[in-house]
Design a protein around this motif. Structure first.
Motif, PDB file in Angstrom:
ATOM      1  N   ASN A 143       0.553  -1.051   0.125  1.00 34.90           N
ATOM      2  CA  ASN A 143       0.261   0.138   0.008  1.00 34.90           C
ATOM      3  C   ASN A 143       0.802   1.263  -0.118  1.00 34.90           C
ATOM      4  O   ASN A 143       0.233   2.449   0.189  1.00 34.90           O
ATOM      5  CB  ASN A 143      -1.110   0.068   1.128  1.00 34.90           C
ATOM      6  N   LYS A 167      -3.584  -0.252  -6.174  1.00 35.95           N
ATOM      7  CA  LYS A 167      -2.936  -1.343  -5.363  1.00 35.95           C
ATOM      8  C   LYS A 167      -3.043  -2.732  -6.102  1.00 35.95           C
ATOM      9  O   LYS A 167      -4.181  -2.661  -6.656  1.00 35.95           O
ATOM     10  CB  LYS A 167      -3.735  -1.372  -3.955  1.00 35.95           C
ATOM     11  N   PRO A 168      -2.222  -3.654  -5.842  1.00 33.57           N
ATOM     12  CA  PRO A 168      -0.992  -3.312  -4.818  1.00 33.57           C
ATOM     13  C   PRO A 168       0.255  -2.461  -5.698  1.00 33.57           C
ATOM     14  O   PRO A 168       0.230  -2.100  -6.865  1.00 33.57           O
ATOM     15  CB  PRO A 168      -0.324  -4.717  -4.635  1.00 33.57           C
TER      16      PRO A 168
END
Length: 129
Positions: A9, A126-127
């Protein structure tokens, strides 16, 4: 992705390589594209010859543009007036500019061992690689 996962993150960019600084150090432009915020992490080691350094963050809309000091309203926390030996500092950035630079200004004295990292947060995708 685990709910307690930080690794996927955030993005991390080295602003100032760990070194003994004997002059003012301004980092290269750090691109915050794809992130909603960032945190500056500064670590220090030994101070030699009463090295007196002041940290700050500057920002700009373009990498090669004019950089201005980040206003207190765009920071979470604040930088110390002078860096102390063997200390870690963190200051958040919530401004809207795409590029930031760290600046460690030598005010007087000889040197300080220091480094700075920008932790980019609140990724839009994300990731994070």
């Amino acid at each position: 992705m685990a709910s307690r996962d930080l690794y996927n993150n955030v993005g991390v960019t080295l602003a100032v390589s760990p070194a003994v600084l004997t002059a003012t150090n301004t980092s290269a432009a750090i691109d915050l594209a794809g992130f909603e915020g960032a945190t500056v992490v500064i670590t220090t080691g030994a101070i030699a010859g009463a090295g007196n350094f002041t940290p700050k963050l500057t920002h700009s809309d373009t990498s090669g543009g004019t950089y201005t000091d980040v206003a207190a309203a765009d920071l979470i926390g604040s930088f110390p007036a002078v860096l102390a030996a063997d200390t870690a500092y963190k200051v958040g950035y919530k401004g809207a500019k795409q590029f930031v630079k760290t600046v460690l200004t030598l005010n007087s004295g000889t040197s300080i061992a220091a480094s700075a990292v920008i932790v980019k947060s609140h990724a839009r995708s994300k990731p994070v690689a």
